[in-house]
Design an enzyme around this catalytic site. Structure first.
Site, PDB file in Angstrom:
ATOM      1  N   ASP B  86      37.959  67.989  41.805  1.00 17.83           N
ATOM      2  CA  ASP B  86      38.596  67.466  43.018  1.00 17.83           C
ATOM      3  C   ASP B  86      37.540  67.383  44.131  1.00 17.83           C
ATOM      4  O   ASP B  86      36.493  68.037  44.069  1.00 17.83           O
ATOM      5  CB  ASP B  86      39.791  68.325  43.457  1.00 17.83           C
ATOM      6  N   GLU B 150      39.765  73.236  43.932  1.00 18.70           N
ATOM      7  CA  GLU B 150      38.795  74.066  44.648  1.00 18.70           C
ATOM      8  C   GLU B 150      38.825  73.773  46.139  1.00 18.70           C
ATOM      9  O   GLU B 150      38.709  74.682  46.971  1.00 18.70           O
ATOM     10  CB  GLU B 150      37.389  73.829  44.093  1.00 18.70           C
TER      11      GLU B 150
END
Lengths: 457, 457
Positions: B86, B150
């Site tokens: 991500d 994250e």
């Protein structure tokens, strides 16, 4: 007799006031401009009704000033009455128990925006003139000057005063735009504090930084600003700016004792604002801290991340609005210069600092040994049955200093409001007692003031 | 040979990375959810291509974790590779020189959101596996676990790790999500600071007050908050919270000398962030202030009037977000408790104080005498021709401490980014050199790591 006439007409007086309060004369919001004009017209008509001459709306580059006069005898003294017909914005509307421009009388109080500040107090003067007219003649010359921009800074008033010194020639200024201690303890404000207001900006790094990658090795402008602000008071809450107190008038112990005669309870004071303790400069009472001592307060502060949750940022800039209340014989110009110099001087080498002065106002003290003050005190003693106490309020009314500098005139602050009237807040109100007591007291002032002058004239 | 294969295929590797970077896998914004899934699918397919087994999208209550493994020999050591697919949101879009999800190569750098953090660094691992596969066999067992949350706090990762300890059994964690000093000076992060983050609220009067009528006699919560914050550092910029430093690991003078071997110039540091001077704890260098010393920074502050112009208000409340970076052997729990206790204790009697902890993270230090660290350092020395320097970054990667506590594993932070890569900012980029050098270096790590283990095994 005047008192009988007042009693017989008090319902009408209240109805007229309520009609006037219905007009939302909010000067801060252009959408109310028509209403501001309507409130001015209403007042002009009332001054004409009570027999003033040359009543007019004096144009300014903003809202007009309502002027009128009654010169009964050029050899008699002249009182210039000042007030304002504009009001504060009423929002937040949802916090009002009844709509701000639909006045209601509840528990012997008139609830409406402007009920006390200042339309209610101005209207006492209109009706006092009516009472005096009915009673025979005016005891001295009277001029009225009611502006429409007090709540937005009175910028055009100073220009008007400067350009109309002959028209405004008078012996004293009379203002009902303040309060008194309590309905059973009249008082007269004799001191107002001045103001020096600044916005400061502290810049550290040239952009926001990650507090992990840089924290500990760069000057964080928020930490630095806090340190600088903290250093402006010492452990006794004295202000540390060099020369700050040099011109502060020192009161004699008699004067301080007189000042502290004001009925005041720290317990009641704490309770009224929900504070666990009083706080302030060591060696002074609460009354003295507010009345005769200068202060330094942060009015706003901001910088970095202020949203929900956590962001690990070191801000590039931090800001604060810092103001000082001034007392005689400080001047805003002097204190502004001292503050700017000092704030730059205490900046550590890791940051840069900007100080932008916003505006200032001068402190004033009204003499308590003047004919006018005595006339007001005697008038209150007559109608309240109790001698008023001279008090020193902590606020600032910059126009009082302006009247002194432009017209050379002292002011008498014959106000009938109470601290609890919630001016500038939702549910502003004014006691029916206070409104009627004002109408009863004002004619006594004129008589008292005219009498000794006539003797001496 | 591996190097030849890499050279022959580098254009394709870059093209594949660019294809992956084109997918806007922004985890913070639900409108990109489909793209996040697309990026996970893309990665899963690539891991399958390079010969990993059991490649799957492990569901979580958020975005899935891409898992895969190659168990070549149960007696060989196992490396667990962590990364994330991500990316940070790309706004403000208008500050990008080219659209964030239309990657371009310019001046030997790949410009795109995620180019470095962390899709570019994750893709080095994919291609390193391809190079090793082409080269024969994997020298040890490899597991990969690439998450998709994250940038929004890795909340589901800890749950996944806790519930899959057998599946994730390994000997060391390998992460490429950090940087190095320069392309001609490799380095390896061996220390990360922890975090204790709080929001504080100081309440003075129970409502906003007029600064003229009350100023000087009540505790102004902004002034008080500034004083409290200022008191948290002494004149040497040591933190004054009692017991704060009790557990701070003291480095030997040899360790400090080693740390300060890092190429660093205070002049260059100051210039890069536009600061007139460095700042920080007395007795420590800039490198030490960031790497081995705990800090206390205000990340945000607010209260009172912050709009245009001047308002003479004493606010009822003032707020700040205050965080501390922690170093070994402080714990966020211990420091959070010390801060809360101290901040309440220093409040003057005129105010009330609330402290709300936001979140914490533990400091970590990776051993530099471990087989894994030496394997990484030797790998870099081979490919860069220069021994990497161990560095201590000031930031926090909470998952490193989580891997230690949940799986009992140390981490090697084999990162190839540069401070100048503008991660989390507009125009994020990643050097083509760095991308290819990573692909070249990673296989050396596996070989180096497997070799001594095999001997000792």
């Amino acid at each position: 007799m005047a008192t009988t006439y007042l009693q017989e007409n008090q319902d009408r007086f209240l109805t007229e006031l309520i009609d006037w309060l219905r007009i939302p004369s909010v000067s801060a919001d252009p959408k109310f401009h028509g209403d501001v004009m309507k409130a001015a017209d209403y007042l002009k008509a009332r001054f004409e009704e009570v027999g003033l001459d040359n009543v007019e709306l004096c144009p300014t580059s903003g809202n007009p000033i309502v002027y009128g006069e009654k010169i009964v005898d050029a050899s008699l003294p002249t009182v210039l009455v000042y007030g304002h017909y504009d009001v504060q914005p009423a929002d937040p509307y949802e916090l009002w128990d009844s709509p701000p421009f639909e006045p209601v009388i509840k528990d012997e109080k008139i609830y409406a925006r402007g009920a006390c500040d200042d339309k209610g107090q101005v209207y006492m003067h209109v009706k006092a003139l009516e009472v005096m007219k009915q009673d025979g003649a005016f005891p001295c010359n009277i001029k009225v000057m009611i502006e429409g921009e007090e709540e937005i800074g009175s910028n055009n008033l100073a220009i008007f005063v400067r350009e109309n010194k002959v028209k405004l020639k008078a012996d004293v200024i009379l203002i009902s735009d303040t309060g008194m201690l309590a309905n059973d303890q009249p008082s007269i404000e004799v001191g107002l504090r001045g103001l020096s207001y600044h916005e400061v900006e502290v810049t550290g790094p040239n952009r926001d930084l990650h507090s992990g990658l840089y924290g500990g090795a760069v000057a964080n402008p928020i930490n630095v600003l806090c340190k600088m602000i903290a250093s402006l008071h010492d452990e006794n809450n004295h202000i540390t700016i060099p020369e700050f107190y040099d011109n502060v008038a020192v009161l004699s112990s008699e004067e301080r004792a007189e000042l502290n005669r004001v009925p005041h309870s720290d317990d009641e004071f704490k309770r009224s604002i929900g504070l666990p303790d009083v706080y302030g400069e060591k060696g002074y009472t609460t009354v003295e801290r507010i009345g005769i001592r200068p202060t330094l307060d942060v009015n706003g502060i901001w910088g970095g991340y202020t949203g929900e949750g956590a962001k690990t940022v070191i801000a590039s800039k931090a800001y604060a609005k810092i103001s000082m209340r001034l007392v005689p014989n400080q001047t805003s110009e002097e204190i502004t210069a001292l503050f700017q110099k000092h704030f730059a001087a205490i900046a550590p080498s890791g940051v840069t600092v900007k100080v932008k002065p916003h505006h200032g106002g001068e402190p004033v003290v009204t003499p308590t040994d003047s004919v006018a003050y005595k006339a007001a005190a005697d008038a209150m003693e007559t109608t309240f049955g109790k001698r008023p106490i001279p008090t020193r309020g902590g606020g600032s009314i910059p126009i009082v200093a302006m009247f002194k500098s432009e017209l050379g005139l002292d002011t008498v602050l014959l106000g009938f409001g109470l601290d609890s009237d919630a001016i500038h807040s939702p549910n502003e109100h004014y006691g029916v007692f206070n409104f009627l007591k004002g109408i009863e007291t004002i004619p006594h002032f004129y008589r008292n003031y005219a009498a000794p002058c006539r003797h001496s004239g």
